[in-house]
Write an enzyme that holds these catalytic residues in place. Structure first.
Site, mmCIF file in Angstrom:
data_model
loop_
_atom_site.group_PDB
_atom_site.id
_atom_site.type_symbol
_atom_site.label_atom_id
_atom_site.label_comp_id
_atom_site.label_asym_id
_atom_site.label_seq_id
_atom_site.Cartn_x
_atom_site.Cartn_y
_atom_site.Cartn_z
ATOM 1 C CG ASN A 208 -1.953 -0.947 1.283
ATOM 2 O OD1 ASN A 208 -1.982 -1.861 0.472
ATOM 3 N ND2 ASN A 208 -2.882 -0.778 2.193
ATOM 4 N N PRO A 303 -3.686 -11.555 7.838
ATOM 5 C CG PRO A 303 -2.035 -11.783 9.460
ATOM 6 C CD PRO A 303 -2.306 -12.009 7.999
#
Ligand code: C5P
Length: 397
Positions: A208, A303
């Site tokens: 990102n 996760p």
């Protein structure tokens, strides 16, 4: 200010030891008392006389000096200070610390102390990059040793790269952060920051966009209020603030592991831009162009660290704060995220390109809690961080 604070300064044997004399001066200017300890090797670079003259104190040098043992044993010496600083921390001293050696005064103090230890590494770039030193750094970070530097640049040996000792004023800043006695003194706060890199193969990754600026500013502000901050960071553009315990990671899974091993904490702030997916089976070797046409990547879900910690049945931090970077319908999406993840607060911001927030110096956020939402005016990321830290201090009272 360091008025009334006692610093035990261990000077290791490296060319940067001469800067430690200036460090003594700077610490004393701010009101600290500095008790110097010289290793044998340090005496090749600075003399006990100049060190003691600048410190205005006796210099401790020998583990088996009977007079010192009668006056003040090494155990007492290690505990009499508010903070132990090692500058320069040579590769050898760091190896001794990581290995738990106690065969001279400096290493024995470092083993016996019950105070926090801040080290300013200084060594040749190859020594810094050596696998053994890198292993020792990880061990020391795991032991909650605080680091300041090293800086990158021209070195006394003529080589270039990381390994220069941090400048005395940067060390003083780190000392002040480590000793600050603000409203968060005695509290442990965990902060995640930066992006994660999920490997496709050894040379490619997905990530990102995140500079790590906001997370770093939050860690700095929490530390300034006296918190012990564990700063779990992905590969960010900005350097971690001084005086925090840094855990550097690459992937989301590593970030989760680092977070789990840093718990318990009184509060946790999840400012990292974690990649939602990783490549299901990253290749061990570089995927060659044109081999089998365009590769198709299969993804697996990472996760959710914020949700995992928010929903812990035991050992959940008292306050869990998440971020929501949205491009539309910010409030609705962020409120839904707060419910879904189970955190206490969400700091929401609009990261549409026209806002200039992503990668910029300013932020405009809305704090969403169980009580409702508060829209904060646009301000610098540093100011947003100060306000968040102040609110956390308020909530943990
Ligand atoms: O779901 P989304 O990525 O928008 O949520 C953002 C918040 O969740 C941030 O606080 C971010 O640090 C955290 N997060 C996380 N682990 C993930 C994804 C997001 O901690 N895998």
């Amino acid at each position: 200010m360091l008025a009334g604070k006692r610093v035990l300064l261990i000077i290791g044997g490296g060319i940067a030891a001469f800067k430690s004399l200036d460090l003594i001066r700077r610490l004393r200017e701010r009101g600290a008392t500095v008790t110097p300890v010289l290793t044998k090797a340090a005496e090749e670079f600075v003399t006990p006389l100049s060190t003691s003259a600048l410190a205005g104190q006796k210099v401790f040098r020998d583990l088996f000096d009977l007079t010192d043992e009668a006056e003040m044993g090494h155990i007492e010496l290690s505990r009499s200070a508010d903070l132990v600083v090692v500058a320069p921390a040579t590769a050898d001293l760091m190896a001794k610390m990581a290995g738990g050696h106690a065969n001279d005064l400096a290493s024995t103090i470092l083993m016996a102390t019950d105070k926090r230890v801040l080290i300013a590494p200084a060594m040749n770039v190859r020594m810094w990059e050596h696998a053994a030193t890198q292993r020792n750094i990880e061990t020391l970070k795991g032991d909650a040793i605080l680091f300041v530097g090293p800086d990158e640049g021209e070195m006394a040996c003529g080589e270039h790269g990381p390994g220069r000792m941090a400048e005395p004023l940067a060390i003083v800043d780190a000392v002040e952060a480590a000793l600050s006695s603000g409203p968060l003194k005695g509290k442990h706060v965990l902060v995640t920051s930066g992006p994660t890199h999920e490997p496709i193969d050894p040379v490619r990754y997905i990530a990102n966009r995140s500079s790590g600026a906001q997370g770093t500013a939050i860690a700095r502000s929490l530390s300034a209020l006296g918190a012990h901050v564990t700063f779990v960071t992905g590969p960010a553009d900005v350097a971690p603030p001084p005086g925090v315990s840094v855990r550097s990671v690459q992937t989301a899974q590593q970030m989760l592991d680092a977070v789990n091993s840093a718990l318990p904490a009184d509060a946790a702030v999840f400012a990292a831009a974690v990649a939602d997916w990783r490549v299901a089976s990253a290749s061990d070797s570089k995927i060659k162009k044109g081999d089998k046409g365009t590769p198709t990547l299969e993804f697996a879900e990472n996760p959710d660290i914020l949700a995992t910690v928010s929903q812990l049945e035991s050992g959940r931090p008292q306050l869990v704060v998440g971020f929501a970077a949205e491009t539309d319908d910010v409030l609705a999406h962020a409120s839904a995220k707060r419910d879904r993840k189970g955190c206490d607060w969400i700091i929401a911001n609009d990261v549409s390109p026209e806002t200039g927030i992503m990668g910029g110096t300013e932020n405009a956020v809305t704090l969403i809690s169980a009580e409702g939402h508060e829209e904060w005016p646009r301000m610098t990321k540093a100011r947003v961080a100060e306000r968040i830290a102040a609110r956390i201090a308020e909530a943990l009272k």
